[in-house]
Design a protein around this motif. Structure first.
Motif, mmCIF file in Angstrom:
data_model
loop_
_atom_site.group_PDB
_atom_site.id
_atom_site.type_symbol
_atom_site.label_atom_id
_atom_site.label_comp_id
_atom_site.label_asym_id
_atom_site.label_seq_id
_atom_site.Cartn_x
_atom_site.Cartn_y
_atom_site.Cartn_z
ATOM 1 N N GLN A 152 -2.075 10.564 2.586
ATOM 2 C CA GLN A 152 -2.194 9.111 2.482
ATOM 3 C C GLN A 152 -0.813 8.448 2.473
ATOM 4 O OE1 GLN A 152 -4.980 7.603 2.653
ATOM 5 N NE2 GLN A 152 -4.551 5.499 2.038
ATOM 6 N N GLN A 153 0.108 9.034 1.707
ATOM 7 C CA GLN A 153 1.443 8.442 1.622
ATOM 8 C C GLN A 153 2.181 8.517 2.945
ATOM 9 O OE1 GLN A 153 4.625 10.173 1.404
ATOM 10 N NE2 GLN A 153 5.927 8.611 0.407
ATOM 11 N N ASN A 154 2.108 9.664 3.619
ATOM 12 C CA ASN A 154 2.788 9.803 4.915
ATOM 13 C C ASN A 154 2.185 8.891 5.976
ATOM 14 O OD1 ASN A 154 4.524 11.785 3.929
ATOM 15 N ND2 ASN A 154 3.078 13.439 4.380
ATOM 16 N N SER A 155 0.878 8.781 5.945
ATOM 17 C CA SER A 155 0.199 7.905 6.906
ATOM 18 C C SER A 155 0.610 6.454 6.707
ATOM 19 C CB SER A 155 -1.312 8.060 6.759
ATOM 20 O OG SER A 155 -1.994 7.163 7.604
ATOM 21 N N LEU A 156 0.721 6.021 5.450
ATOM 22 C CA LEU A 156 1.094 4.638 5.174
ATOM 23 C C LEU A 156 2.568 4.375 5.476
ATOM 24 C CD1 LEU A 156 -0.948 3.962 1.925
ATOM 25 C CD2 LEU A 156 -1.235 2.866 4.151
ATOM 26 N N ARG A 157 3.422 5.355 5.223
ATOM 27 C CA ARG A 157 4.838 5.179 5.597
ATOM 28 C C ARG A 157 4.971 4.950 7.103
ATOM 29 N NH1 ARG A 157 8.472 9.964 3.877
ATOM 30 N NH2 ARG A 157 10.081 8.606 4.817
ATOM 31 N N ASP A 158 4.255 5.772 7.862
ATOM 32 C CA ASP A 158 4.288 5.629 9.324
ATOM 33 C C ASP A 158 3.673 4.307 9.759
ATOM 34 O OD1 ASP A 158 4.718 7.144 12.004
ATOM 35 O OD2 ASP A 158 2.652 6.412 12.130
ATOM 36 N N VAL A 196 -3.472 16.896 -4.213
ATOM 37 C CA VAL A 196 -2.073 16.685 -3.850
ATOM 38 C C VAL A 196 -1.940 16.501 -2.335
ATOM 39 C CG1 VAL A 196 0.252 17.665 -3.880
ATOM 40 C CG2 VAL A 196 -1.269 17.990 -5.836
ATOM 41 N N LEU A 197 -2.595 17.348 -1.592
ATOM 42 C CA LEU A 197 -2.531 17.239 -0.129
ATOM 43 C C LEU A 197 -3.089 15.903 0.359
ATOM 44 C CD1 LEU A 197 -3.616 20.850 0.918
ATOM 45 C CD2 LEU A 197 -1.339 19.845 1.079
ATOM 46 N N ASP A 198 -4.179 15.469 -0.258
ATOM 47 C CA ASP A 198 -4.769 14.186 0.131
ATOM 48 C C ASP A 198 -3.816 13.038 -0.180
ATOM 49 O OD1 ASP A 198 -7.182 12.694 1.068
ATOM 50 O OD2 ASP A 198 -6.971 11.800 -0.942
ATOM 51 N N ALA A 199 -3.130 13.110 -1.326
ATOM 52 C CA ALA A 199 -2.159 12.069 -1.685
ATOM 53 C C ALA A 199 -0.964 12.079 -0.729
ATOM 54 C CB ALA A 199 -1.696 12.266 -3.132
ATOM 55 N N GLU A 200 -0.510 13.294 -0.349
ATOM 56 C CA GLU A 200 0.591 13.396 0.621
ATOM 57 C C GLU A 200 0.182 12.809 1.968
ATOM 58 O OE1 GLU A 200 1.648 17.480 0.872
ATOM 59 O OE2 GLU A 200 3.153 17.352 -0.736
ATOM 60 N N ALA A 206 0.828 -1.207 0.000
ATOM 61 C CA ALA A 206 0.000 0.000 0.000
ATOM 62 C C ALA A 206 0.860 1.252 0.000
ATOM 63 C CB ALA A 206 -0.932 -0.012 1.203
ATOM 64 N N SER A 207 1.953 1.222 0.745
ATOM 65 C CA SER A 207 2.851 2.382 0.814
ATOM 66 C C SER A 207 3.498 2.649 -0.540
ATOM 67 C CB SER A 207 3.925 2.145 1.879
ATOM 68 O OG SER A 207 4.809 3.235 1.968
ATOM 69 N N GLN A 208 3.880 1.582 -1.238
ATOM 70 C CA GLN A 208 4.466 1.757 -2.574
ATOM 71 C C GLN A 208 3.468 2.387 -3.527
ATOM 72 O OE1 GLN A 208 5.752 -2.330 -3.318
ATOM 73 N NE2 GLN A 208 7.890 -1.721 -3.044
ATOM 74 N N GLN A 209 2.232 1.920 -3.491
ATOM 75 C CA GLN A 209 1.204 2.469 -4.372
ATOM 76 C C GLN A 209 0.883 3.925 -4.022
ATOM 77 O OE1 GLN A 209 0.019 0.919 -7.123
ATOM 78 N NE2 GLN A 209 1.567 -0.632 -6.560
ATOM 79 N N ALA A 210 0.898 4.230 -2.718
ATOM 80 C CA ALA A 210 0.627 5.605 -2.299
ATOM 81 C C ALA A 210 1.711 6.549 -2.788
ATOM 82 C CB ALA A 210 0.514 5.674 -0.781
ATOM 83 N N GLU A 211 2.956 6.072 -2.827
ATOM 84 C CA GLU A 211 4.047 6.910 -3.328
ATOM 85 C C GLU A 211 3.885 7.166 -4.819
ATOM 86 O OE1 GLU A 211 8.835 7.349 -2.733
ATOM 87 O OE2 GLU A 211 7.705 5.830 -1.642
ATOM 88 N N LEU A 212 3.447 6.160 -5.549
ATOM 89 C CA LEU A 212 3.188 6.361 -6.981
ATOM 90 C C LEU A 212 2.048 7.351 -7.186
ATOM 91 C CD1 LEU A 212 3.449 2.677 -8.312
ATOM 92 C CD2 LEU A 212 5.068 4.546 -8.709
ATOM 93 N N ALA A 213 1.004 7.214 -6.371
ATOM 94 C CA ALA A 213 -0.141 8.113 -6.491
ATOM 95 C C ALA A 213 0.253 9.552 -6.197
ATOM 96 C CB ALA A 213 -1.255 7.668 -5.549
ATOM 97 N N LEU A 214 1.123 9.750 -5.201
ATOM 98 C CA LEU A 214 1.566 11.097 -4.864
ATOM 99 C C LEU A 214 2.355 11.711 -6.018
ATOM 100 C CD1 LEU A 214 1.939 13.451 -2.926
ATOM 101 C CD2 LEU A 214 3.911 12.222 -1.927
ATOM 102 N N GLY A 215 3.233 10.925 -6.629
ATOM 103 C CA GLY A 215 4.008 11.437 -7.759
ATOM 104 C C GLY A 215 3.111 11.859 -8.910
ATOM 105 N N LYS A 216 2.082 11.067 -9.206
ATOM 106 C CA LYS A 216 1.167 11.414 -10.286
ATOM 107 C C LYS A 216 0.343 12.644 -9.947
ATOM 108 C CE LYS A 216 0.783 6.712 -12.101
ATOM 109 N NZ LYS A 216 -0.133 5.561 -12.375
#
Length: 490
Positions: A452-458, A446-450, A421-431
């Motif tokens: 989501q990505q930060n939450s999943l990394r943590d 963009v903020l929502d993607a950030e 999920a974290s990998q996919q969230a990083e791709l989504a943030l880049g897009k």
């Protein structure tokens, strides 16, 4: 009774000595051939965990920390002193099985009153009749002296095994203290490893939060720039500021977590926090990659300190029951006092000054109001309690292993899913960022993607931490020797 008869009696009594403790058979427990959750990923059936299994985390700072804790931990030092106390007590009880010898001696000088009602006539000069030659005589010396030196010996013949049972019970309690120290090593080492993992996890989460703050600051600066140029909205600006404030709020909580686990490690090491902090450099959260051997269920009964201690408790209680039974039977004593006695110190070591006394006796409580019987009943109840406690400990041990296997397997699945999920969230943030630069989406996406990505990394770090913690719990449940190998002297 002459010496020959007394010696024959002593030999007969010694041959008649016996133990009244019930015959002890170690408890048995029927176990299955395999664990119910034997097929847990990351484990392999059979085998035993290697010594110092935590080396498989491949973290030299963790290895050094465990070694230092096992050397310095105050609770372990207290446990070592308790073992010495138990050993000394066992030696004290065992000493009653041999005679007690004491050496004594002394010299006395006295003067008896000529006017005393009892001694006066004996020490006063008496006139002798002429038929006896006249003159005076004394029945007793008014200034008597006496010198003596000798040995006193006493011995309780352990005919019914009371002392022997108490001695064996004390020896078993010593073994139990040693087993309990092993259990304390396991618990303390697991505590050290867990706190180290939590410390590293809080560190890594703090780094993620710091990275997120920098990213969100850059985003906020871009939104502010767009807003000043008339291309941004007040809503985008408020959302960017809210996201940044939320991430900043987590930083003090993570700093508190690091401090708490650092302080706990310092307490386990028995040293100041400042010294413990110097042991660490910046390192990632370690992960276990090796398979964990689960061993056979039957071996769990010998590998776990709590099960071994519970078995020894039954054996000790059995001997204490034997001592309580034997205490209701007669106690036979032998005493002896060979020595030298003389009225003058100069004559003490001359022939004719020898003296001796030998004696034998017994005591038997024919009526004690039921006290002896009550003590036996109390020990019988204690024996039954120890047996039930053993059964409960065994059941709890198997339950703990099964629970740890389930938790370890599920934590790996959770970790792997979050990683994807974290990998996919990083791709989504880049897009989302690319689309925002092209003006195809607004800043909210963009903020929502950030977020989501930060939450999943943590969350991924928390999941990795949970898996590592379950590794410790599984090894703890499986038991074994947790003594860290001591480095050889160079």
């Amino acid at each position: 009774m002459n010496k020959r008869r007394l010696s024959a009696l002593i030999g007969l009594l010694l041959l008649g000595g016996c133990s009244l403790a019930p015959d002890y058979q170690p408890p048995t427990h029927t176990v299955s051939q395999f664990y119910l959750n034997q097929a847990t990923p990351g484990t392999q059936p059979g085998g035993e965990s290697p010594l110092a299994w935590w080396h498989q985390f491949q973290d030299p700072e963790l290895d050094a920390l465990v070694l230092a804790a096992q050397r310095q931990n105050i609770s372990l030092k207290i446990a070592s002193q308790r073992i010495q106390q138990a050993q000394a007590y066992q030696e004290s009880i065992a000493s009653f099985k041999v005679p007690t010898l004491s050496l004594g001696g002394g010299y006395t000088d006295a003067r008896l009153s000529e006017n005393g009602a009892l001694t006066g006539p004996a020490v006063s000069p008496l006139a002798l009749p002429g038929a006896l030659g006249g003159g005076t005589a004394q029945l007793m010396d008014r200034d008597p002296t006496a010198a003596f030196v000798g040995v006193n010996a006493s011995w309780e013949l352990d005919l019914f095994g009371r002392i022997d049972s108490l001695s064996q019970a004390a020896a078993i309690r010593t073994e139990q203290a040693q087993i309990m120290r092993k259990g304390l090593i396991t618990a303390m080492t697991a505590d050290v490893i867990n706190n180290y993992l939590q410390y590293r996890g809080a560190e890594e989460r703090s780094r993620i939060a710091a990275d997120t703050v920098r990213s969100q600051q850059a985003t906020l600066a871009m939104v502010e720039s767009l807003q000043r140029s008339g291309y941004g909205s007040d809503l985008d600006l408020a959302n960017a500021r809210a996201a940044l404030a939320s991430t900043r709020a987590s930083l003090p909580l993570l700093a508190t977590a690091r401090s708490v686990h650092l302080n706990r490690m310092a307490l386990l090491l028995g040293e100041p926090v400042a010294k413990t902090e110097t042991r660490f450099s910046q390192r990632p959260l370690p992960a276990m990659t090796a398979l964990i051997p689960t061993g056979l269920p039957a071996s769990l009964l010998t590998r776990r300190p709590d099960v071994a201690s519970a078995e020894r408790a039954i054996a000790a209680q059995n001997q204490e029951l034997g001592a309580a039974i034997a205490a209701r039977y007669p106690k036979v004593f032998l005493t002896g006092s060979p020595g030298l006695v003389a009225g003058d110190l100069d004559d003490l070591f001359r022939s004719g000054s020898t003296s001796w006394m030998l004696g034998a006796g017994f005591s038997w409580d024919l009526f004690d109001g039921g006290r002896g019987e009550a003590r036996v009943k109390a020990q019988q109840a204690g024996l039954e309690e120890a047996a039930l406690s053993y059964q409960h400990t065994v059941n709890a041990a198997f339950n703990e292993v099964e629970t740890a296997l389930i938790a370890y397997g599920n934590s790996q699945q959770y970790r792997d899913a979050l990683h994807q999920a974290s990998q996919q969230a990083e791709l989504a943030l880049g897009k989302a960022r690319s689309l925002y630069r092209a003006g195809l989406v607004d800043q909210l996406r963009v903020l929502d993607a950030e977020r989501q990505q930060n939450s999943l990394r943590d969350a991924e770090v928390v999941a990795r931490l949970g898996t590592a913690t379950n590794v410790v719990l599984l090894h703890k449940a499986l038991g074994g020797d947790w003594q860290a190998p001591q480095p050889t002297e160079g």
